[in-house]
Design an enzyme around this catalytic site. Sequence first.
Site, PDB file in Angstrom:
ATOM      1  CG  ASP A  18      -1.769   1.239   1.516  1.00  0.00           C
ATOM      2  OD1 ASP A  18      -2.337   1.690   0.312  1.00  0.00           O
ATOM      3  OD2 ASP A  18      -1.893   1.871   2.460  1.00  0.00           O
ATOM      4  CB  SER A  19       0.067   4.627  -0.739  1.00  0.00           C
ATOM      5  OG  SER A  19      -0.983   4.757   0.322  1.00  0.00           O
TER       6      SER A  19
ATOM      7  CE1 TYR B 263       2.793   5.438  -3.216  1.00  0.00           C
ATOM      8  CE2 TYR B 263       1.712   3.603  -4.107  1.00  0.00           C
ATOM      9  CZ  TYR B 263       2.735   4.187  -3.611  1.00  0.00           C
ATOM     10  OH  TYR B 263       4.000   3.272  -3.435  1.00  0.00           O
ATOM     11  N   GLY B 264      -2.876   8.947  -3.873  1.00  0.00           N
ATOM     12  CA  GLY B 264      -4.318   9.171  -4.356  1.00  0.00           C
ATOM     13  C   GLY B 264      -4.363  10.793  -5.101  1.00  0.00           C
TER      14      GLY B 264
ATOM     15  CB  CYS C 244      -2.783   0.507  -2.635  1.00  0.00           C
ATOM     16  SG  CYS C 244      -2.941   2.283  -2.926  1.00  0.00           S
TER      17      CYS C 244
ATOM     18  CB  THR D 290      -4.544   5.012  -5.322  1.00  0.00           C
ATOM     19  OG1 THR D 290      -5.259   5.611  -3.971  1.00  0.00           O
ATOM     20  CG2 THR D 290      -4.050   5.999  -6.271  1.00  0.00           C
TER      21      THR D 290
ATOM     22  CD  GLU E 194      -0.115   6.998   6.293  1.00  0.00           C
ATOM     23  OE1 GLU E 194       0.855   7.212   6.696  1.00  0.00           O
ATOM     24  OE2 GLU E 194      -0.703   5.784   5.345  1.00  0.00           O
TER      25      GLU E 194
ATOM     26  CB  CYS F   4      -9.274   4.865   0.275  1.00  0.00           C
ATOM     27  SG  CYS F   4      -7.804   5.304   1.031  1.00  0.00           S
ATOM     28  CB  THR F   5      -6.795  -0.205   1.880  1.00  0.00           C
ATOM     29  OG1 THR F   5      -5.475   0.499   1.584  1.00  0.00           O
ATOM     30  CG2 THR F   5      -6.821  -1.406   0.878  1.00  0.00           C
ATOM     31  CG  HIS F   6      -5.330   4.934   4.411  1.00  0.00           C
ATOM     32  ND1 HIS F   6      -4.527   4.465   3.292  1.00  0.00           N
ATOM     33  CD2 HIS F   6      -4.155   5.456   5.080  1.00  0.00           C
ATOM     34  CE1 HIS F   6      -3.305   4.657   3.280  1.00  0.00           C
ATOM     35  NE2 HIS F   6      -3.031   5.326   4.244  1.00  0.00           N
TER      36      HIS F   6
HETATM   37  N1  DGL Z   1      -4.656   3.166   0.825  1.00  0.00           N
HETATM   38  C1  DGL Z   1      -4.533   3.911  -0.220  1.00  0.00           C
HETATM   39  C2  DGL Z   1      -5.800   3.558  -1.306  1.00  0.00           C
HETATM   40  O1  DGL Z   1      -6.363   2.749  -0.683  1.00  0.00           O
HETATM   41  C3  DGL Z   1      -4.237   5.316   0.125  1.00  0.00           C
HETATM   42  C4  DGL Z   1      -4.248   6.262  -0.832  1.00  0.00           C
HETATM   43  C5  DGL Z   1      -3.182   7.162  -0.849  1.00  0.00           C
HETATM   44  O2  DGL Z   1      -2.144   7.028  -0.728  1.00  0.00           O
HETATM   45  O3  DGL Z   1      -3.511   8.495  -1.091  1.00  0.00           O
HETATM   46  O4  DGL Z   1      -5.955   4.290  -2.215  1.00  0.00           O
END
Ligand code: DGL
Length: 271
Positions: A10-11, A42-43, A73, A75, A151, A185-187
């Site tokens: 993931d990011s 990343y998004g 992730c 994204t 985060e 989004c996995t966050h």
């Molecule tokens: N967990 C990432 C996702 O699912 C986070 C996105 C990001 O880094 O902006 O998209």
Amino acid sequence: MDNRPIGVFDSGLGGLSTVRAMKKLLPNEDIIYFGDTGRVPYGTRSNETVETYAAQDIKFLKSFSCKMIVAACGTVSTAASNVLEMTGLPTTGITKPSARAAVNATKNKIIGVMGTSATINSGAFDDEIKAYDSDIKVVSASCPLLVSLVESNWIDIDDEVTNAAVKRYIEPIINAGADTIILGCTHFPILAPIIQKVAGNGVTLIDTGLEEARYVKEALSANGIENDAEHKGAQRFFVSDKTQNFCDVARVLLGEDISDSCEFIDIFKVI
Ligand code: DGL
């Protein structure tokens, strides 16, 4: 039987929501996790940049001879899925597993999708949902700030700032009457208690981490590459920035101290 590890990336730390579910559903599997915390988010980036980062993350994971690559992730799953298709290994992102679950869950055929800007702009969830059922209405909300809030560990159910941000972001989804929301989004599964509180108990939340882990289980079985049933799965975590915050959130999410199995790596040196 195949005792090679599964590579998950993931990011940042959002992919821990997939790891949490994998540990429950796949207790015999070893996991190598890479969180690109030095380059999160990343998004908000272009598809080209996300593709480059994803290819580097996968290259790093492949150095552990992984048997499957899991993009935990949203994204990468939506804006850089072509990179996943080139791994030469069984692979999955979150799009298909969570779209499938949402289509099964909705009763009024209105599904909300929360994601990063890159995910929502890609239209990937709309396409996947419509491929299952073209009568379903999809209402999307791009929620980039929520990634930074997670985060920063602002994940307490009573956190005023995070509650206010969630409320503002999901208003269009609630107003449209969605009975199901994909945490695309996995966050976001990490914020599920807050999102559920804001959306109300009548709304079904699709936990992308859980759905992805279910899909991984199916893929291991379909490919005949499950680990030995006697083996106790272990996890190693790598991050591309300091480990402290990652370990703090992991303690809440996984209910354990991972500091002994979490290392910093300089992604530019490894790739
Ligand atoms: N967990 C990432 C996702 O699912 C986070 C996105 C990001 O880094 O902006 O998209």
